[in-house]
Design a protein around this motif. Structure first.
Motif, PDB file in Angstrom:
ATOM      1  N   GLN A   1       0.828  -1.326  -0.358  1.00 58.37           N
ATOM      2  CA  GLN A   1       0.069   0.169   0.043  1.00 58.37           C
ATOM      3  C   GLN A   1       1.106   1.451   0.141  1.00 58.37           C
ATOM      4  O   GLN A   1       0.641   2.534  -0.719  1.00 58.37           O
ATOM      5  CB  GLN A   1      -0.754   0.096   1.322  1.00 58.37           C
ATOM      6  N   ILE A   2       1.872   1.004   0.307  1.00 56.11           N
ATOM      7  CA  ILE A   2       2.972   2.575   0.606  1.00 56.11           C
ATOM      8  C   ILE A   2       4.104   2.614  -0.370  1.00 56.11           C
ATOM      9  O   ILE A   2       5.436   1.843  -1.044  1.00 56.11           O
ATOM     10  CB  ILE A   2       3.595   2.609   2.074  1.00 56.11           C
ATOM     11  N   GLU A   3       4.106   2.841  -1.893  1.00 53.76           N
ATOM     12  CA  GLU A   3       5.302   3.573  -2.436  1.00 53.76           C
ATOM     13  C   GLU A   3       6.305   3.037  -1.483  1.00 53.76           C
ATOM     14  O   GLU A   3       6.706   4.413  -1.711  1.00 53.76           O
ATOM     15  CB  GLU A   3       4.330   4.690  -3.280  1.00 53.76           C
ATOM     16  N   ASN A   4       6.776   2.214  -2.285  1.00 61.20           N
ATOM     17  CA  ASN A   4       9.207   2.375  -2.477  1.00 61.20           C
ATOM     18  C   ASN A   4       9.386   2.431  -0.514  1.00 61.20           C
ATOM     19  O   ASN A   4       9.895   3.186   0.200  1.00 61.20           O
ATOM     20  CB  ASN A   4       9.959   3.582  -2.473  1.00 61.20           C
ATOM     21  N   GLY A   5       8.337   1.756   0.961  1.00 58.60           N
ATOM     22  CA  GLY A   5       7.837   1.961   1.912  1.00 58.60           C
ATOM     23  C   GLY A   5       7.268   0.897   2.661  1.00 58.60           C
ATOM     24  O   GLY A   5       6.926   0.042   1.989  1.00 58.60           O
ATOM     25  N   TRP A   6       7.613   0.607   3.651  1.00 53.65           N
ATOM     26  CA  TRP A   6       6.268   0.637   4.567  1.00 53.65           C
ATOM     27  C   TRP A   6       6.533   0.669   5.882  1.00 53.65           C
ATOM     28  O   TRP A   6       6.976   1.238   5.850  1.00 53.65           O
ATOM     29  CB  TRP A   6       6.664  -1.392   4.388  1.00 53.65           C
ATOM     30  N   LEU A   7       5.256  -0.120   6.673  1.00 58.06           N
ATOM     31  CA  LEU A   7       5.429  -0.097   7.978  1.00 58.06           C
ATOM     32  C   LEU A   7       5.973  -1.059   9.141  1.00 58.06           C
ATOM     33  O   LEU A   7       6.061  -2.059   8.888  1.00 58.06           O
ATOM     34  CB  LEU A   7       4.048   0.412   8.456  1.00 58.06           C
ATOM     35  N   GLY A   8       6.860  -1.513  10.094  1.00 55.84           N
ATOM     36  CA  GLY A   8       6.850  -2.139  11.248  1.00 55.84           C
ATOM     37  C   GLY A   8       5.914  -1.514  12.159  1.00 55.84           C
ATOM     38  O   GLY A   8       6.199  -1.134  13.198  1.00 55.84           O
TER      39      GLY A   8
END
Length: 343
Positions: free
Chosen positions: A84-91
Protein backbone atom coordinates in the motif's frame (compact mmCIF):
# COMPACT_ATOMS: atom_id res chain seq x y z
CA UNK A 1 37.95 -16.24 48.22
CA UNK A 2 39.15 -14.79 51.53
CA UNK A 3 36.52 -13.73 54.10
CA UNK A 4 37.55 -10.08 53.87
CA UNK A 5 37.09 -10.07 50.15
CA UNK A 6 33.71 -11.76 50.49
CA UNK A 7 32.52 -9.12 52.96
CA UNK A 8 33.74 -6.27 50.76
CA UNK A 9 32.04 -7.73 47.73
CA UNK A 10 28.71 -8.31 49.53
CA UNK A 11 28.69 -4.71 50.75
CA UNK A 12 29.48 -3.38 47.29
CA UNK A 13 26.76 -5.44 45.63
CA UNK A 14 24.19 -4.53 48.28
CA UNK A 15 24.85 -0.84 47.81
CA UNK A 16 24.74 -1.21 44.05
CA UNK A 17 21.29 -2.82 44.20
CA UNK A 18 19.90 -0.35 46.72
CA UNK A 19 21.00 2.67 44.68
CA UNK A 20 19.92 1.33 41.33
CA UNK A 21 18.14 4.53 40.26
CA UNK A 22 20.79 5.95 37.92
CA UNK A 23 22.37 2.65 36.82
CA UNK A 24 22.53 1.45 33.24
CA UNK A 25 19.35 0.00 31.76
CA UNK A 26 18.96 -3.72 31.21
CA UNK A 27 21.17 -4.93 28.40
CA UNK A 28 22.41 -8.04 26.59
CA UNK A 29 25.85 -8.95 25.32
CA UNK A 30 24.15 -10.18 22.14
CA UNK A 31 22.69 -6.72 21.56
CA UNK A 32 22.24 -7.48 17.85
CA UNK A 33 19.80 -10.27 18.77
CA UNK A 34 17.58 -7.94 20.82
CA UNK A 35 16.94 -5.29 18.13
CA UNK A 36 13.82 -3.62 19.53
CA UNK A 37 15.45 -2.98 22.90
CA UNK A 38 18.28 -1.12 21.12
CA UNK A 39 16.36 1.10 18.72
CA UNK A 40 12.61 1.39 17.97
CA UNK A 41 13.53 2.10 14.34
CA UNK A 42 14.59 -1.57 14.15
CA UNK A 43 10.89 -2.47 14.25
CA UNK A 44 10.16 -4.13 10.91
CA UNK A 45 13.75 -3.47 9.81
CA UNK A 46 14.21 -7.04 8.57
CA UNK A 47 16.21 -7.26 5.34
CA UNK A 48 15.98 -11.05 4.99
CA UNK A 49 12.39 -11.82 6.15
CA UNK A 50 8.88 -10.43 6.61
CA UNK A 51 8.58 -11.09 10.33
CA UNK A 52 10.61 -12.37 13.28
CA UNK A 53 10.12 -13.62 16.81
CA UNK A 54 12.86 -13.84 19.39
CA UNK A 55 13.73 -14.56 23.01
CA UNK A 56 16.85 -13.94 25.11
CA UNK A 57 17.94 -15.18 28.53
CA UNK A 58 20.89 -13.82 30.51
CA UNK A 59 22.29 -15.21 33.79
CA UNK A 60 24.93 -13.03 35.46
CA UNK A 61 27.17 -13.49 38.54
CA UNK A 62 25.95 -17.03 39.25
CA UNK A 63 29.47 -17.95 40.41
CA UNK A 64 29.49 -15.42 43.26
CA UNK A 65 25.86 -14.73 44.19
CA UNK A 66 23.33 -17.13 45.66
CA UNK A 67 20.68 -15.21 43.70
CA UNK A 68 22.30 -14.22 40.37
CA UNK A 69 20.96 -11.52 38.07
CA UNK A 70 18.54 -13.00 35.55
CA UNK A 71 17.16 -11.13 32.53
CA UNK A 72 14.57 -12.40 30.03
CA UNK A 73 13.39 -10.69 26.84
CA UNK A 74 10.70 -11.68 24.33
CA UNK A 75 10.05 -9.68 21.16
CA UNK A 76 8.24 -9.84 17.85
CA UNK A 77 7.96 -7.52 14.86
CA UNK A 78 6.72 -7.57 11.27
CA UNK A 79 6.50 -5.55 8.07
CA UNK A 80 3.02 -4.33 7.11
CA UNK A 81 1.44 -2.25 4.29
CA UNK A 82 4.25 -3.10 1.91
CA UNK A 83 1.84 -3.17 -1.05
CA UNK A 84 0.00 0.00 0.00
CA UNK A 85 2.97 2.37 0.49
CA UNK A 86 5.10 3.18 -2.54
CA UNK A 87 8.74 2.30 -1.89
CA UNK A 88 8.09 1.94 1.82
CA UNK A 89 6.30 0.10 4.60
CA UNK A 90 5.44 0.20 8.28
CA UNK A 91 6.98 -1.91 11.00
CA UNK A 92 4.90 -2.99 13.99
CA UNK A 93 6.15 -4.88 17.02
CA UNK A 94 6.72 -5.03 20.72
CA UNK A 95 8.82 -6.59 23.46
CA UNK A 96 8.73 -7.58 27.10
CA UNK A 97 11.70 -7.36 29.48
CA UNK A 98 11.85 -9.03 32.88
CA UNK A 99 14.78 -8.88 35.28
CA UNK A 100 15.58 -10.09 38.80
CA UNK A 101 18.68 -8.52 40.34
CA UNK A 102 20.39 -10.27 43.22
CA UNK A 103 19.28 -11.24 46.69
CA UNK A 104 17.54 -7.90 47.24
CA UNK A 105 14.69 -9.04 45.09
CA UNK A 106 14.88 -6.04 42.75
CA UNK A 107 12.43 -6.92 39.97
CA UNK A 108 11.98 -4.99 36.75
CA UNK A 109 9.19 -5.52 34.24
CA UNK A 110 8.90 -3.52 31.02
CA UNK A 111 6.34 -3.81 28.21
CA UNK A 112 6.71 -1.76 25.01
CA UNK A 113 4.88 -1.37 21.72
CA UNK A 114 6.84 -0.08 18.71
CA UNK A 115 6.10 1.43 15.32
CA UNK A 116 8.49 2.52 12.56
CA UNK A 117 8.22 3.92 9.05
CA UNK A 118 10.66 2.69 6.40
CA UNK A 119 11.26 4.64 3.19
CA UNK A 120 13.49 3.72 0.27
CA UNK A 121 15.63 6.74 -0.71
CA UNK A 122 16.98 5.07 -3.83
CA UNK A 123 17.45 1.58 -5.13
CA UNK A 124 20.30 1.01 -2.69
CA UNK A 125 19.47 2.90 0.52
CA UNK A 126 16.77 3.02 3.17
CA UNK A 127 15.90 5.51 5.93
CA UNK A 128 13.79 4.60 8.95
CA UNK A 129 12.28 6.53 11.87
CA UNK A 130 10.52 4.89 14.79
CA UNK A 131 9.34 5.26 18.35
CA UNK A 132 7.92 3.13 21.10
CA UNK A 133 5.77 3.67 24.16
CA UNK A 134 6.05 1.45 27.17
CA UNK A 135 5.12 0.79 30.76
CA UNK A 136 7.83 -0.02 33.30
CA UNK A 137 7.60 -1.29 36.86
CA UNK A 138 10.32 -1.81 39.48
CA UNK A 139 9.80 -3.24 42.93
CA UNK A 140 12.11 -4.32 45.72
CA UNK A 141 11.83 -6.17 49.03
CA UNK A 142 13.81 -4.10 51.54
CA UNK A 143 13.68 -6.91 54.10
CA UNK A 144 16.02 -8.88 51.85
CA UNK A 145 18.60 -6.08 51.66
CA UNK A 146 21.59 -5.72 53.96
CA UNK A 147 23.42 -2.45 54.51
CA UNK A 148 26.85 -1.55 55.96
CA UNK A 149 25.33 -0.19 59.20
CA UNK A 150 23.92 -3.70 59.87
CA UNK A 151 27.39 -5.29 59.76
CA UNK A 152 28.75 -6.21 63.21
CA UNK A 153 32.29 -7.00 62.07
CA UNK A 154 31.58 -10.62 61.22
CA UNK A 155 28.00 -10.89 59.98
CA UNK A 156 25.08 -8.85 58.69
CA UNK A 157 22.32 -8.73 61.31
CA UNK A 158 18.96 -8.07 59.65
CA UNK A 159 17.46 -7.32 63.10
CA UNK A 160 19.73 -4.32 63.51
CA UNK A 161 17.95 -1.10 62.48
CA UNK A 162 19.32 0.67 59.40
CA UNK A 163 19.37 4.35 58.54
CA UNK A 164 18.49 3.48 54.94
CA UNK A 165 14.77 3.93 54.42
CA UNK A 166 12.92 3.36 51.16
CA UNK A 167 10.03 5.76 50.65
CA UNK A 168 8.60 3.51 47.93
CA UNK A 169 9.19 -0.18 47.23
CA UNK A 170 7.12 -0.26 44.02
CA UNK A 171 7.35 2.33 41.24
CA UNK A 172 5.72 2.43 37.79
CA UNK A 173 5.93 4.88 34.90
CA UNK A 174 5.38 5.37 31.18
CA UNK A 175 8.43 5.55 28.97
CA UNK A 176 9.19 6.78 25.41
CA UNK A 177 12.05 5.94 23.01
CA UNK A 178 12.79 7.36 19.54
CA UNK A 179 15.29 6.32 16.90
CA UNK A 180 16.62 6.57 13.35
CA UNK A 181 18.19 3.93 11.09
CA UNK A 182 19.98 4.08 7.75
CA UNK A 183 20.95 1.17 5.51
CA UNK A 184 23.11 1.07 2.38
CA UNK A 185 23.17 -1.99 0.12
CA UNK A 186 25.00 -1.34 -3.18
CA UNK A 187 24.89 -5.00 -4.25
CA UNK A 188 23.91 -8.48 -3.03
CA UNK A 189 27.25 -8.97 -1.30
CA UNK A 190 27.37 -5.82 0.86
CA UNK A 191 24.90 -4.47 3.43
CA UNK A 192 25.76 -1.66 5.89
CA UNK A 193 23.42 -0.42 8.62
CA UNK A 194 23.76 2.24 11.32
CA UNK A 195 21.37 3.71 13.85
CA UNK A 196 20.95 6.12 16.73
CA UNK A 197 18.29 6.16 19.44
CA UNK A 198 17.37 8.12 22.56
CA UNK A 199 15.68 6.28 25.43
CA UNK A 200 13.63 7.81 28.26
CA UNK A 201 12.89 10.89 26.18
CA UNK A 202 10.17 11.91 28.63
CA UNK A 203 12.57 11.44 31.59
CA UNK A 204 10.17 9.55 33.86
CA UNK A 205 10.57 9.58 37.63
CA UNK A 206 12.16 6.44 39.05
CA UNK A 207 13.31 6.11 42.64
CA UNK A 208 12.79 4.14 45.82
CA UNK A 209 14.19 6.88 48.06
CA UNK A 210 12.38 10.16 47.40
CA UNK A 211 9.24 11.62 45.93
CA UNK A 212 11.16 14.69 44.77
CA UNK A 213 10.59 14.68 41.01
CA UNK A 214 13.50 17.02 40.32
CA UNK A 215 16.07 14.66 41.86
CA UNK A 216 14.74 11.32 40.68
CA UNK A 217 14.15 11.67 36.94
CA UNK A 218 15.60 8.88 34.86
CA UNK A 219 18.49 10.09 32.71
CA UNK A 220 18.13 9.83 28.95
CA UNK A 221 20.10 7.00 27.41
CA UNK A 222 21.82 7.38 24.02
CA UNK A 223 22.63 4.37 21.84
CA UNK A 224 24.53 4.21 18.56
CA UNK A 225 25.37 1.14 16.52
CA UNK A 226 26.77 0.13 13.15
CA UNK A 227 26.94 -3.29 11.52
CA UNK A 228 27.49 -4.90 8.16
CA UNK A 229 26.89 -8.14 6.25
CA UNK A 230 29.73 -8.97 3.90
CA UNK A 231 29.48 -12.05 1.68
CA UNK A 232 32.96 -13.48 1.18
CA UNK A 233 31.86 -16.47 -0.93
CA UNK A 234 29.04 -19.04 -1.14
CA UNK A 235 30.12 -20.48 2.21
CA UNK A 236 31.00 -17.48 4.40
CA UNK A 237 29.25 -14.25 5.43
CA UNK A 238 30.98 -11.89 7.88
CA UNK A 239 28.96 -9.72 10.26
CA UNK A 240 31.01 -7.03 12.10
CA UNK A 241 29.15 -5.10 14.84
CA UNK A 242 29.88 -2.07 17.02
CA UNK A 243 27.68 -0.67 19.78
CA UNK A 244 28.00 2.31 22.13
CA UNK A 245 25.66 3.55 24.85
CA UNK A 246 25.84 6.22 27.50
CA UNK A 247 23.48 7.11 30.34
CA UNK A 248 24.18 9.56 33.15
CA UNK A 249 27.84 8.90 34.02
CA UNK A 250 27.88 5.32 32.72
CA UNK A 251 28.93 4.20 29.26
CA UNK A 252 29.54 0.96 27.42
CA UNK A 253 31.16 0.00 24.14
CA UNK A 254 31.04 -3.43 22.51
CA UNK A 255 32.78 -4.40 19.27
CA UNK A 256 33.14 -7.73 17.53
CA UNK A 257 32.52 -10.01 14.60
CA UNK A 258 30.24 -12.94 13.71
CA UNK A 259 30.82 -15.36 10.86
CA UNK A 260 28.15 -17.55 9.22
CA UNK A 261 29.33 -20.74 7.54
CA UNK A 262 26.95 -22.46 5.11
CA UNK A 263 26.72 -26.21 5.72
CA UNK A 264 23.98 -27.04 3.23
CA UNK A 265 24.88 -25.62 -0.19
CA UNK A 266 22.38 -23.51 -2.13
CA UNK A 267 19.73 -21.90 0.07
CA UNK A 268 21.80 -21.90 3.26
CA UNK A 269 19.14 -23.79 5.24
CA UNK A 270 21.76 -24.96 7.75
CA UNK A 271 24.46 -22.63 9.01
CA UNK A 272 27.13 -22.64 11.68
CA UNK A 273 27.82 -19.38 13.55
CA UNK A 274 30.81 -18.23 15.57
CA UNK A 275 31.81 -14.84 16.90
CA UNK A 276 34.00 -12.93 19.32
CA UNK A 277 33.20 -9.62 21.07
CA UNK A 278 34.87 -7.30 23.53
CA UNK A 279 33.11 -5.05 26.03
CA UNK A 280 35.53 -2.23 26.83
CA UNK A 281 37.25 -2.69 30.18
CA UNK A 282 34.90 -5.49 31.23
CA UNK A 283 34.73 -8.75 29.28
CA UNK A 284 35.67 -10.88 26.30
CA UNK A 285 32.57 -12.52 24.84
CA UNK A 286 32.85 -15.62 22.61
CA UNK A 287 29.68 -16.72 20.82
CA UNK A 288 28.63 -19.90 19.01
CA UNK A 289 25.41 -20.93 17.34
CA UNK A 290 23.62 -22.57 14.44
CA UNK A 291 20.67 -21.91 12.18
CA UNK A 292 18.26 -24.48 10.75
CA UNK A 293 15.43 -23.46 8.40
CA UNK A 294 15.08 -19.84 9.59
CA UNK A 295 15.48 -20.70 13.29
CA UNK A 296 18.70 -19.43 14.86
CA UNK A 297 20.15 -20.46 18.22
CA UNK A 298 23.12 -18.66 19.78
CA UNK A 299 25.02 -18.90 23.04
CA UNK A 300 27.59 -16.46 24.42
CA UNK A 301 29.65 -16.23 27.59
CA UNK A 302 31.11 -13.14 29.26
CA UNK A 303 34.65 -13.86 30.47
CA UNK A 304 35.36 -11.05 32.91
CA UNK A 305 38.55 -9.05 32.28
CA UNK A 306 38.00 -6.24 34.83
CA UNK A 307 39.12 -6.32 38.47
CA UNK A 308 35.94 -8.27 39.24
CA UNK A 309 37.74 -11.34 37.85
CA UNK A 310 39.54 -11.56 41.22
CA UNK A 311 36.18 -12.46 42.77
CA UNK A 312 34.36 -14.42 40.04
CA UNK A 313 37.33 -16.24 38.43
CA UNK A 314 36.45 -14.81 34.97
CA UNK A 315 32.92 -16.22 35.24
CA UNK A 316 30.69 -13.31 34.19
CA UNK A 317 27.44 -14.10 32.41
CA UNK A 318 25.93 -16.72 30.13
CA UNK A 319 23.40 -15.75 27.48
CA UNK A 320 21.06 -17.77 25.26
CA UNK A 321 19.12 -16.46 22.27
CA UNK A 322 16.64 -17.84 19.76
CA UNK A 323 15.18 -16.05 16.72
CA UNK A 324 12.62 -17.33 14.22
CA UNK A 325 12.23 -15.49 10.91
CA UNK A 326 9.71 -16.12 8.16
CA UNK A 327 7.79 -14.93 5.12
CA UNK A 328 4.09 -14.29 4.60
CA UNK A 329 2.19 -16.96 2.70
CA UNK A 330 3.98 -18.04 -0.46
CA UNK A 331 6.48 -15.17 -0.34
CA UNK A 332 10.08 -16.33 -0.59
CA UNK A 333 11.83 -12.97 -0.49
CA UNK A 334 12.39 -12.69 -4.25
CA UNK A 335 10.40 -9.45 -4.50
CA UNK A 336 11.94 -7.71 -1.50
CA UNK A 337 12.95 -4.08 -1.86
CA UNK A 338 15.96 -4.38 0.46
CA UNK A 339 18.68 -6.78 -0.59
CA UNK A 340 21.26 -8.28 1.73
CA UNK A 341 23.88 -11.02 1.47
CA UNK A 342 22.42 -14.51 1.64
CA UNK A 343 23.40 -18.05 0.69
Amino acid sequence: MENGKKIFFIIAVSLQIATFVQAQDLHFSQFFNAPLTINPANTGFIPDADYRLGASYRNQYSSILAAPYKTVSIFGDAQVLRNQIENGWLGLGGFILSDVAGSGGLRSTKVYGSIAYHQMLASSSLLTAGFNLGWANKRIDQSKLKFPDQFDGKFFDSNTPTDVVLVNNNVSYFDIQVGLNYAYFPNENVYINGGYSIHHVNRPQETFFSDNADSSKLSMRHIGFINALLKVNDRVILNPNAYYTTQAKSSEIVIGLNANYNLSGAGGATQLLAGLYYRGGDAIIPMVGFEVKFVRFTFSYDATTSSLRNYNNLQGASEFNIIRKGYYGDSNGDSRQVICPKF
